[in-house]
Write a protein that holds these residues in place. Structure first.
Motif, mmCIF file in Angstrom:
data_model
loop_
_atom_site.group_PDB
_atom_site.id
_atom_site.type_symbol
_atom_site.label_atom_id
_atom_site.label_comp_id
_atom_site.label_asym_id
_atom_site.label_seq_id
_atom_site.Cartn_x
_atom_site.Cartn_y
_atom_site.Cartn_z
ATOM 1 N N ASP A 132 51.112 41.523 1.230
ATOM 2 C CA ASP A 132 52.064 41.452 2.567
ATOM 3 C C ASP A 132 51.301 40.908 3.670
ATOM 4 O OD1 ASP A 132 54.408 42.193 1.092
ATOM 5 O OD2 ASP A 132 53.568 44.592 1.279
ATOM 6 N N LYS A 134 50.225 37.778 4.379
ATOM 7 C CA LYS A 134 50.523 36.591 4.775
ATOM 8 C C LYS A 134 51.463 36.354 5.747
ATOM 9 C CE LYS A 134 49.082 34.396 0.306
ATOM 10 N NZ LYS A 134 49.332 33.477 -0.833
ATOM 11 N N SER A 135 51.630 35.160 6.655
ATOM 12 C CA SER A 135 52.679 34.980 7.429
ATOM 13 C C SER A 135 52.485 36.076 8.488
ATOM 14 C CB SER A 135 54.266 35.177 6.744
ATOM 15 O OG SER A 135 54.375 34.035 5.837
ATOM 16 N N LYS A 136 51.363 36.462 8.866
ATOM 17 C CA LYS A 136 51.119 37.526 9.894
ATOM 18 C C LYS A 136 49.937 36.852 11.034
ATOM 19 C CE LYS A 136 52.823 41.914 7.847
ATOM 20 N NZ LYS A 136 53.508 41.572 6.731
ATOM 21 N N GLU A 178 45.146 28.925 -1.201
ATOM 22 C CA GLU A 178 45.309 29.784 0.077
ATOM 23 C C GLU A 178 44.106 30.209 0.694
ATOM 24 O OE1 GLU A 178 47.369 33.017 -2.018
ATOM 25 O OE2 GLU A 178 45.370 33.422 -3.216
ATOM 26 N N CYS A 212 50.029 31.443 12.478
ATOM 27 C CA CYS A 212 50.804 32.120 11.366
ATOM 28 C C CYS A 212 51.112 31.430 10.083
ATOM 29 C CB CYS A 212 51.945 32.822 11.932
ATOM 30 S SG CYS A 212 52.605 33.993 10.851
ATOM 31 N N SER A 213 50.908 31.607 8.927
ATOM 32 C CA SER A 213 51.147 30.724 7.749
ATOM 33 C C SER A 213 51.515 31.589 6.370
ATOM 34 C CB SER A 213 50.093 29.889 7.491
ATOM 35 O OG SER A 213 50.371 28.895 6.463
ATOM 36 N N ASP A 214 52.062 30.993 5.726
ATOM 37 C CA ASP A 214 52.554 31.848 4.265
ATOM 38 C C ASP A 214 51.337 31.365 3.596
ATOM 39 O OD1 ASP A 214 52.972 29.170 3.711
ATOM 40 O OD2 ASP A 214 55.019 29.476 3.114
ATOM 41 N N ARG A 215 50.350 30.840 3.986
ATOM 42 C CA ARG A 215 49.245 30.312 3.048
ATOM 43 C C ARG A 215 48.102 31.131 3.584
ATOM 44 N NH1 ARG A 215 48.352 24.364 1.904
ATOM 45 N NH2 ARG A 215 46.738 25.367 0.373
#
Length: 226
Positions: A132, A134-136, A178, A212-215
């Motif tokens: 949890d 990622k994207s932070k 990633e 901020c990215s989902d990778r």
């Protein structure tokens, strides 16, 4: 306490016998173990007697190692910089396309990111981004790690040592698609992230803490047990 640096010269190799705790740790961790012999084999490091004595005991309980045996890598980190790891693996090619292990970069060659070294000790490094994370943004990722009370964010040199060492020993490429942020600050701002480890090479970058990215997740390692 200061210990003499590892001897990187071409001295005669002598086999290091694992003491009980190291042998047991290796047995538990299986291929997720990168010890002193592995450091000698793949990075040409020859720890001093003082360093060997300091690293004699693995500072994690069997209970912790068993809980982490599939999710973490137990690493005997002998101080070495990212630039030196890259230099020591310069003649090794990736199996897919004969590219060098490290993606061609020079931004960290003349600064502390590329030339800094971390503390001599055993690290228990998470093989994936923190769940949890990622994207932070960085601050939220750091809080997520700190909230566990058992983990901390490792430095970039420890992560590079772990990722490259594990690949050389097992052929397994971590963080293939990633990035994970580390605790190392980039001179141009933001925390350094390592990865991805593409088929064309492994990269080290920093895009700023406000990206901020989902990778992009965050790395973690277990704190040494008291």
């Amino acid at each position: 306490m200061h210990f003499p640096e590892a001897n990187n010269a071409g001295t005669a190799n002598t086999t290091i016998s694992l003491i009980a705790s190291q042998a047991k740790a290796h047995e538990i961790m299986g291929e997720n173990f990168f010890g002193i012999e592995e450091a000698r084999k793949h990075f040409g490091l020859n720890p001093s007697k003082w360093q060997l004595a300091y690293m004699e005991e693995v500072p994690f309980s069997e209970e912790v190692l068993r809980a982490c045996k599939d999710t973490h890598i137990l690493v005997a980190y002998i101080p070495i910089s990212i630039v030196s790891v890259r230099a020591k693996t310069a003649n090794i090619e990736l199996p897919e396309n004969h590219q060098h292990i490290f993606f061609k970069q020079d931004w960290y060659d003349e600064n502390a990111v590329g030339n800094g070294e971390s503390e001599l000790k055993w690290y228990l490094v998470l093989k994936t981004p923190v769940p949890d994370s990622k994207s932070k943004l960085w601050q939220a990722q750091k809080i997520l790690v700190d909230s566990t009370k058992t983990d901390e964010v490792p430095e970039a040199n420890v992560m590079v040592y772990t990722i490259i060492g594990h690949f050389l020993e097992t052929g397994v490429r971590l963080f293939e698609n990633e990035h994970v942020r580390t605790n190392t600050l980039c001179p141009r701002g933001g925390h350094v992230h390592v990865g991805p480890f593409f088929s064309v090479g492994f990269s080290v970058n920093s895009w700023g803490d406000d990206v901020c990215s989902d990778r992009i997740g965050v790395s973690a390692c277990r704190k040494i047990e008291a």
